[in-house]
Design an enzyme around this catalytic site. Structure first.
Site, mmCIF file in Angstrom:
data_model
loop_
_atom_site.group_PDB
_atom_site.id
_atom_site.type_symbol
_atom_site.label_atom_id
_atom_site.label_comp_id
_atom_site.label_asym_id
_atom_site.label_seq_id
_atom_site.Cartn_x
_atom_site.Cartn_y
_atom_site.Cartn_z
ATOM 1 N N GLY A 121 -0.291 46.012 1.940
ATOM 2 C CA GLY A 121 -0.239 46.690 0.645
ATOM 3 C C GLY A 121 -1.645 46.994 0.168
ATOM 4 N N SER A 122 -1.786 47.127 -1.139
ATOM 5 C CA SER A 122 -3.067 47.566 -1.697
ATOM 6 C C SER A 122 -4.094 46.432 -1.696
ATOM 7 C CB SER A 122 -2.849 48.056 -3.130
ATOM 8 O OG SER A 122 -2.336 47.003 -3.909
ATOM 9 N N GLU B 215 -3.067 43.272 5.428
ATOM 10 C CA GLU B 215 -3.283 44.637 5.947
ATOM 11 C C GLU B 215 -3.411 45.526 4.723
ATOM 12 O OE1 GLU B 215 -3.496 45.670 9.118
ATOM 13 O OE2 GLU B 215 -2.981 43.776 10.080
ATOM 14 N N LEU B 216 -4.650 45.929 4.407
ATOM 15 C CA LEU B 216 -4.890 46.610 3.119
ATOM 16 C C LEU B 216 -5.287 48.069 3.329
ATOM 17 C CD1 LEU B 216 -6.814 43.610 1.517
ATOM 18 C CD2 LEU B 216 -4.359 44.030 1.519
ATOM 19 N N CYS C 183 -2.227 54.326 5.018
ATOM 20 C CA CYS C 183 -3.502 53.600 4.876
ATOM 21 C C CYS C 183 -4.562 54.168 5.809
ATOM 22 C CB CYS C 183 -3.287 52.121 5.154
ATOM 23 S SG CYS C 183 -2.414 51.843 6.684
ATOM 24 N N GLU D 299 -9.588 54.527 -2.109
ATOM 25 C CA GLU D 299 -8.507 55.050 -1.267
ATOM 26 C C GLU D 299 -7.684 56.023 -2.114
ATOM 27 O OE1 GLU D 299 -5.226 52.318 -0.483
ATOM 28 O OE2 GLU D 299 -5.139 53.087 1.557
#
Ligand code: NAD
Length: 509
Positions: A260-261, A280-281, A314, A408
């Protein structure tokens, strides 16, 4: 007929579903009606509190799902704990067979799954189909990895203190895995957590994104049908700030695996305590275009890489650093390729770009473009917005300090930044607090190796965009892009602990 009799052993590839039995399976897993409950200890549980799920293009309500309260979370963690000892002892070939059956069921249901993904995310159907296919691959790969989890023997007499010992280490499952997933790949990112966790003999409590919960619900149904024992996978729905947060803080889990963020990732890490955590960003994915690159091909790849799933990936192409000599020629080609993309209803076969996840997100992207313009950026293409649909947008004259460069964007926006030369382009590409994947277009082997050496990203792609993720690669970021790696083999390493065994075989004098 016994459960799973419809799944038969065939040719070298493994198990396949024979056509006459496919209908029976389709009727067991009703593709027109996803389960709406929580899935706890092998039972579907409805609750009074409901969460509406929207069709992201039309805004219509697809249905409602059950919201979990604290008691449901307790039951889900307790069920996972109870199921763990027996599941950890289940022979690897049996766990592998369950995962392979799930893979086959996913393949058999690719089309309906793709439709649900397209409706609940707004992703164009052609890309939703790819996601459904990839999820089947992720289960297939995990099924294979289930039978390859092993340690090694050690030459214990390498040091005097090890003389007379036989030593080996092995991998053991961690226990209960808390898996929290985002909206943008609601089936395959869930698969990247659930399949390796089960392959290693862990049990799982899953909290998918509350705005795209149906894909995960179907997956639970598929695993149920594949013969996964009750309690090994438990599903809770709800808001991140409520049930997600409570799951993170729950002391009954042994690992948190989160995608996620970056903001939520940081908050999770701060509250997780001493517990294995993988994150996992995000990323602000850079692409470098060398002057020797095949510009037409690079432009076509970048146009798609920046806009598929409306840029909500992402590893979406966001910052393009082009050598000055070819920057404008590349820009012209990029504008041409971007103009070709069809924007509209994700269920329409010709659509490339559907809506964003919500009108709020589309408005945020428009605001970031507005801020960049105030600071000197120029819009070369796009900028329009209709509700949740944000049209593909190309900018130039951007600079560090603008959100569209530093943060992002997570929307269909890409910027082209001319650079003096190739080393300068690499330097600017690398100058980011994110470092998930980066790519370089060049036909020059020396430039390619220079990029591999200079870029500090988790993955480097030569001659394609950063969004390349075949599902078996070690995938994950450096810096603020995360901790740990996914991809079944690598996720299994994260989801297991090493146990060392020493046998005294002789007593040296
Ligand atoms: P998000 O961080 O808002 O939410 C992700 C999940 O976390 C959801 O299930 C949400 O309910 C939950 N959550 C939110 N707040 C929480 C809290 N306080 N405690 C526990 N759980 C909480 O992300 P999103 O908007 O769903 O997804 C977009 C983000 O995901 C982007 O930043 C994108 O880069 C990232 N992403 C990363 C990868 C990767 O592999 N690196 C892949 C896809 C998406």
């Amino acid at each position: 007929m016994p459960k799973n009799a419809a799944i038969e052993q065939e040719d070298g590839y493994g198990l396949q579903i024979s056509p006459p039995n496919r209908d029976r399976l389709n009727s067991v897993i009703n593709p027109s009606s996803p389960p709406s409950g929580l899935f706890i200890a092998g039972e579907w549980v409805e609750t009074r509190e409901r969460i509406p799920v929207l069709q992201k293009y039309t805004g219509e309500t697809l249905g409602t799902i059950a919201a979990a309260g604290p008691d449901h979370l307790e039951s889900a963690v307790a069920a996972a704990r109870k199921a763990f000892p027996a599941f950890a002892r289940m022979p690897a070939h049996q766990r592998s067979a369950i995962l392979e059956k799930a893979s086959l069921l996913l393949r058999a249901h690719q089309e309906p799954m793709a439709k649900w993904i397209a409706m609940e995310t707004g992703k164009a159907l052609k890309f939703a189909r790819l996601e459904a296919e990839r999820a089947a691959d992720t289960f297939h790969l995990s099924s294979q990895e289930a039978c390859r989890i092993h340690g090694e023997t050690l030459p214990m007499d390498a040091v005097r203190s090890g003389e007379g010992l036989l030593g080996f280490w092995q991998r053991k499952p961690l226990g209960v895995i808390a898996a929290i997933t985002p909206f943008n790949f609601p089936l395959n990112l869930v698969s990247h957590k659930v399949a390796p966790a089960l392959a290693a003999g862990n049990t799982v409590v899953l909290k998918p994104s509350e705005v795209t919960p149906y894909s995960a619900a179907f997956l639970c149904r598929i695993l149920e049908e594949a013969g996964l024992p009750a309690g090994c996978l438990n599903l809770v729905h709800g808001a991140g700030s409520a049930i997600g947060s409570a799951l993170v803080e729950h002391r009954g889990t042994d690992m948190i695996t989160f995608t996620g963020s970056a903001a939520v990732g940081k908050a999770i890490l701060a509250r997780a305590g001493i517990k294995r955590t993988t994150l996992e960003l995000g990323n602000a994915s850079p692409v470098v275009i060398a002057e020797d690159a095949d510009l037409r091909r690079a432009a076509a790849k970048c146009a798609l890489g920046a806009n598929y799933c409306s840029g909500q990936v992402c590893i979406s192409t966001q910052r393009i650093y082009a050598e000055a000599k070819i920057a404008e020629a590349f820009m012209e080609l990029l504008l041409e390729e971007t103009a070709r993309l069809k924007v509209g209803d994700p269920l329409d076969e010709v659509t490339d770009v559907g809506p964003m996840i919500s009108e709020r997100e589309a408005t945020r992207v428009a605001a970031w473009i507005g801020e960049a313009k105030m600071d000197g950026a120029r819009v070369r293409h796009g900028e329009e917005r209709k509700g949740a649909v944000h049209y593909p947008t190309v900018l130039d004259r951007v600079k560090p300090g603008m959100k569209v460069v530093d943060e992002e964007v997570f929307g269909p926006v890409v910027s082209v930044i001319p650079c003096r030369d190739f080393p300068e382009a690499l330097r600017q590409a690398d100058d980011s607090r994110y470092a998930l994947q980066a790519s370089v277009f060049t036909r020059d082997i020396e430039r390619a190796f220079r990029a591999i050496s200079d870029l500090g990203f988790g993955g480097i792609i030569i001659n394609d965009t950063p969004h390349m993720r075949p599902d078996h690669i070690p995938y994950g970021g450096n810096r603020q892009s995360g901790l740990g790696r996914e991809g079944p083999r690598f996720a299994i390493e994260e989801m297991t602990r090493i146990q060392m065994i020493q046998f005294r075989t002789a007593y040296p004098n």
